[in-house]
Motif scaffolding. Structure first.
Motif, PDB file in Angstrom:
ATOM      1  N   THR A  86       0.829  -1.209   0.000  1.00 52.83           N
ATOM      2  CA  THR A  86       0.000   0.000   0.000  1.00 52.83           C
ATOM      3  C   THR A  86       0.859   1.254   0.000  1.00 52.83           C
ATOM      4  OG1 THR A  86      -1.868  -1.079   1.114  1.00 52.83           O
ATOM      5  CG2 THR A  86      -1.700   1.316   1.347  1.00 52.83           C
ATOM      6  N   GLY A  87       1.881   1.285   0.853  1.00 53.44           N
ATOM      7  CA  GLY A  87       2.769   2.446   0.887  1.00 53.44           C
ATOM      8  C   GLY A  87       3.484   2.644  -0.425  1.00 53.44           C
ATOM      9  N   TRP A  88       3.968   1.540  -1.018  1.00 50.73           N
ATOM     10  CA  TRP A  88       4.644   1.622  -2.312  1.00 50.73           C
ATOM     11  C   TRP A  88       3.696   2.128  -3.397  1.00 50.73           C
ATOM     12  CZ3 TRP A  88       3.477  -1.084  -6.796  1.00 50.73           C
ATOM     13  CH2 TRP A  88       4.406  -0.984  -7.837  1.00 50.73           C
ATOM     14  N   ALA A  89       2.454   1.621  -3.416  1.00 51.87           N
ATOM     15  CA  ALA A  89       1.485   2.041  -4.433  1.00 51.87           C
ATOM     16  C   ALA A  89       1.184   3.535  -4.325  1.00 51.87           C
ATOM     17  CB  ALA A  89       0.198   1.225  -4.306  1.00 51.87           C
ATOM     18  N   ALA A  90       0.998   4.015  -3.116  1.00 51.52           N
ATOM     19  CA  ALA A  90       0.724   5.445  -2.921  1.00 51.52           C
ATOM     20  C   ALA A  90       1.905   6.287  -3.389  1.00 51.52           C
ATOM     21  CB  ALA A  90       0.416   5.714  -1.454  1.00 51.52           C
ATOM     22  N   GLU A  91       3.121   5.834  -3.110  1.00 42.67           N
ATOM     23  CA  GLU A  91       4.309   6.562  -3.560  1.00 42.67           C
ATOM     24  C   GLU A  91       4.404   6.576  -5.080  1.00 42.67           C
ATOM     25  OE1 GLU A  91       7.532   4.560  -1.726  1.00 42.67           O
ATOM     26  OE2 GLU A  91       7.095   5.319   0.300  1.00 42.67           O
ATOM     27  N   GLN A  92       4.079   5.461  -5.720  1.00 41.44           N
ATOM     28  CA  GLN A  92       4.156   5.384  -7.174  1.00 41.44           C
ATOM     29  C   GLN A  92       3.147   6.306  -7.845  1.00 41.44           C
ATOM     30  OE1 GLN A  92       6.629   3.633  -8.883  1.00 41.44           O
ATOM     31  NE2 GLN A  92       7.323   3.593  -6.743  1.00 41.44           N
ATOM     32  N   PHE A 150       0.662  -3.728 -11.867  1.00 40.75           N
ATOM     33  CA  PHE A 150       1.754  -4.481 -11.257  1.00 40.75           C
ATOM     34  C   PHE A 150       1.251  -5.849 -10.820  1.00 40.75           C
ATOM     35  CE2 PHE A 150      -0.151  -2.204  -7.711  1.00 40.75           C
ATOM     36  CZ  PHE A 150      -0.045  -3.056  -6.611  1.00 40.75           C
ATOM     37  N   VAL A 151       2.204  -6.743 -10.519  1.00 34.37           N
ATOM     38  CA  VAL A 151       1.896  -8.124 -10.157  1.00 34.37           C
ATOM     39  C   VAL A 151       2.125  -8.332  -8.669  1.00 34.37           C
ATOM     40  CG1 VAL A 151       2.586 -10.544 -10.481  1.00 34.37           C
ATOM     41  CG2 VAL A 151       2.441  -9.010 -12.453  1.00 34.37           C
ATOM     42  N   VAL A 152       1.223  -9.102  -8.052  1.00 37.16           N
ATOM     43  CA  VAL A 152       1.389  -9.529  -6.660  1.00 37.16           C
ATOM     44  C   VAL A 152       1.439 -11.060  -6.661  1.00 37.16           C
ATOM     45  CG1 VAL A 152       0.480  -9.472  -4.314  1.00 37.16           C
ATOM     46  CG2 VAL A 152       0.081  -7.525  -5.852  1.00 37.16           C
ATOM     47  N   HIS A 153       2.521 -11.614  -6.170  1.00 35.97           N
ATOM     48  CA  HIS A 153       2.666 -13.068  -6.077  1.00 35.97           C
ATOM     49  C   HIS A 153       2.197 -13.558  -4.712  1.00 35.97           C
ATOM     50  CE1 HIS A 153       5.001 -13.247  -9.781  1.00 35.97           C
ATOM     51  NE2 HIS A 153       5.768 -12.274  -9.320  1.00 35.97           N
ATOM     52  N   GLY A 154       1.704 -14.788  -4.688  1.00 29.13           N
ATOM     53  CA  GLY A 154       1.406 -15.419  -3.415  1.00 29.13           C
ATOM     54  C   GLY A 154       0.168 -14.866  -2.746  1.00 29.13           C
ATOM     55  N   THR A 155      -1.020 -15.274  -3.221  1.00 26.92           N
ATOM     56  CA  THR A 155      -2.265 -14.727  -2.667  1.00 26.92           C
ATOM     57  C   THR A 155      -3.230 -15.816  -2.194  1.00 26.92           C
ATOM     58  OG1 THR A 155      -3.473 -14.656  -4.775  1.00 26.92           O
ATOM     59  CG2 THR A 155      -2.067 -12.762  -4.256  1.00 26.92           C
ATOM     60  N   ALA A 156      -2.751 -17.057  -2.098  1.00 25.44           N
ATOM     61  CA  ALA A 156      -3.628 -18.144  -1.626  1.00 25.44           C
ATOM     62  C   ALA A 156      -2.932 -18.920  -0.511  1.00 25.44           C
ATOM     63  CB  ALA A 156      -4.024 -19.070  -2.768  1.00 25.44           C
ATOM     64  N   THR A 214      -3.003  -6.108 -10.690  1.00 26.06           N
ATOM     65  CA  THR A 214      -3.798  -4.975 -10.256  1.00 26.06           C
ATOM     66  C   THR A 214      -3.110  -3.687 -10.687  1.00 26.06           C
ATOM     67  OG1 THR A 214      -4.852  -3.925  -8.323  1.00 26.06           O
ATOM     68  CG2 THR A 214      -2.675  -4.867  -7.977  1.00 26.06           C
ATOM     69  N   SER A 215      -3.804  -2.587 -10.524  1.00 26.53           N
ATOM     70  CA  SER A 215      -3.199  -1.288 -10.779  1.00 26.53           C
ATOM     71  C   SER A 215      -2.987  -0.571  -9.454  1.00 26.53           C
ATOM     72  CB  SER A 215      -4.091  -0.442 -11.692  1.00 26.53           C
ATOM     73  OG  SER A 215      -5.187   0.106 -10.973  1.00 26.53           O
ATOM     74  N   LEU A 216      -2.205   0.491  -9.492  1.00 30.24           N
ATOM     75  CA  LEU A 216      -1.914   1.240  -8.265  1.00 30.24           C
ATOM     76  C   LEU A 216      -3.191   1.738  -7.603  1.00 30.24           C
ATOM     77  CD1 LEU A 216       1.044   3.366  -9.683  1.00 30.24           C
ATOM     78  CD2 LEU A 216       1.237   1.299  -8.283  1.00 30.24           C
ATOM     79  N   ARG A 217      -4.041   2.364  -8.398  1.00 28.20           N
ATOM     80  CA  ARG A 217      -5.265   2.936  -7.840  1.00 28.20           C
ATOM     81  C   ARG A 217      -6.252   1.855  -7.408  1.00 28.20           C
ATOM     82  NH1 ARG A 217      -3.454   7.629 -10.297  1.00 28.20           N
ATOM     83  NH2 ARG A 217      -4.441   9.511  -9.434  1.00 28.20           N
ATOM     84  N   SER A 218      -6.319   0.784  -8.178  1.00 30.12           N
ATOM     85  CA  SER A 218      -7.208  -0.311  -7.810  1.00 30.12           C
ATOM     86  C   SER A 218      -6.746  -0.980  -6.525  1.00 30.12           C
ATOM     87  CB  SER A 218      -7.281  -1.341  -8.934  1.00 30.12           C
ATOM     88  OG  SER A 218      -8.172  -2.387  -8.597  1.00 30.12           O
ATOM     89  N   TRP A 219      -5.427  -1.121  -6.351  1.00 25.38           N
ATOM     90  CA  TRP A 219      -4.930  -1.710  -5.104  1.00 25.38           C
ATOM     91  C   TRP A 219      -5.483  -0.943  -3.898  1.00 25.38           C
ATOM     92  CZ3 TRP A 219      -2.298  -5.859  -3.201  1.00 25.38           C
ATOM     93  CH2 TRP A 219      -1.910  -5.764  -1.862  1.00 25.38           C
ATOM     94  N   LEU A 220      -5.393   0.370  -3.929  1.00 24.03           N
ATOM     95  CA  LEU A 220      -5.826   1.163  -2.773  1.00 24.03           C
ATOM     96  C   LEU A 220      -7.323   1.004  -2.521  1.00 24.03           C
ATOM     97  CD1 LEU A 220      -3.839   4.492  -3.300  1.00 24.03           C
ATOM     98  CD2 LEU A 220      -3.209   2.507  -1.913  1.00 24.03           C
TER      99      LEU A 220
END
Length: 382
Positions: A220-226, A250-256, A294-300
């Protein structure tokens, strides 16, 4: 005689390009399927929602319609693709559907959040009763407060978890410490390392849960900075206008990687070990499982543990409408603790908690149990 029709619903426009399909954008519509008994005009419509799943063909529609209500399955503007999904726009889509049903003469609308629709339904009802949101978590304008959202008369959490950000964080692989290198793992936080379990000890689970939240917060912090950094990439267009990208994927690994997938003593129920997508280790990296792109804005808006608002635990205490929570004892996606905590979050006594013994998330091989759920919802709707 049951009939069904495709129901076009005017879509509240968004200010951003977050739908790939030009056909969908230019049509100005979202779509729903309406089932009803033509021999009598139902007074009640039951609207089933999810942020991204295509509920036009939902398994409960025909069963509900056979019980004397109009049954409506909604497809939001993000149907089939949640990579740039903004939850606040999904709220607008649910609002447009409820408004259309009122225009069609339905005296009562029951809003059903199914599976990942639980957090959406709770957020919708909170904002319809107590409108307050004017911006997304990324700061983009989205005027839910001024949208004239019509409250549903009742809401149902059906085989639902409390929200995508909550259940996503509960599945984040805590052993991943470098987002670019998912197989360089912290063994002390690896639920797939036999040295840790299953069974998992209380101390491991506590450390694991804390690390999952910490990982979500790092992203979350990284996405807001980007998002802020994108302003540095302004260029002049051929027409002489200043322009800059305003979002990135961007990609997020390991979600299950929820320990409950392997240790049935955690959150005990009748479920079998595993996930909705098969083996936890494989599903953990499978692109088709939850929230890898996901995208930066969608993540938030959608996945951030702290910033996403589609959280039934937080929204339900403010809801005044009657609430029913229905869960399956064999569900491996929406756990008994999810159901109990949502039920307990409702601050009034017009609430009901229903367990369907033996039901998994999709009622696989048990259409009789799906009928049981539909009977509970239809009866509640009356």
């Amino acid at each position: 005689m049951l009939s069904r029709e495709l129901l076009p619903i005017p879509m509240s426009p968004g200010g951003r390009l977050d739908i790939n399909s030009g056909v969908a954008r230019m049509s100005g519509k979202i779509w729903a399927t309406l089932w009803k008994d033509d021999r009598r005009q139902p007074a009640t419509a039951v609207l089933i929602v999810h942020p991204a799943s295509n509920f036009i063909g939902h398994y409960a529609l025909e069963e509900l319609a056979s019980r004397g209500v109009a049954a409506v399955g909604l497809a939001t503007r993000y149907v089939g693709n949640d990579s740039a999904l903004i939850m606040e726009n999904c709220v607008l889509d649910v609002g447009a559907a409820i408004r259309r049903l009122r225009e069609l003469g339905y005296e009562q609308v029951v809003l059903v959040g199914n599976s990942g629709g639980g957090g959406l339904a709770a957020l919708y009802q909170e904002q319809a009763e107590h409108p307050s949101i004017t911006h997304t978590p990324a700061g983009d304008s989205v005027d839910l407060a001024g949208a004239g959202l019509i409250p549903a008369d009742k809401i149902v959490m059906a085989m639902a978890h409390p929200g995508r950000a909550v259940v996503y964080t509960e599945g984040l692989d805590a052993a991943i410490t470098d987002e670019r290198r998912p197989f360089d793992r912290d063994r002390s936080l690896d639920m797939f390392d036999p040295a840790n379990g299953p069974a998992y000890g209380e101390e491991f689970v506590e450390r694991y849960r804390s690390a999952q939240i910490e990982r979500n917060r790092r992203i979350t912090g990284w996405a807001a900075e980007q998002i802020e950094a994108l302003r540095e990439h302004t260029r002049e267009s051929p027409a002489g206008q200043k322009e800059a990208p305003d979002d990135l994927p961007f990609v997020v690994h390991g979600t299950a990687a929820d320990p409950r997938f392997l240790d049935l003593a955690l959150d005990p129920s009748d479920r079998k070990a595993g996930t909705l997508w098969g083996s936890p280790w494989v599903a953990n990296f499978q692109p088709a499982s939850l929230g890898h792109l996901t995208s930066l804005r969608s993540w938030l808006s959608q996945w951030s543990y702290d910033r996403s608002r589609a959280n039934a635990y937080r929204a339900l205490p403010h809801v005044q409408a009657p609430v029913m929570v229905v869960y399956g004892s064999a569900d491996c996606a929406a756990f008994p603790s999810h159901a109990r905590t949502m039920y307990e979050a409702v601050a009034h006594d017009r609430r009901e908690l229903v367990e369907i013994k033996g039901a998994d998330h999709y009622f696989q091989g048990r259409p009789d149990l799906a009928e049981t759920m539909c009977e509970h919802i239809a009866e509640w709707s009356r």
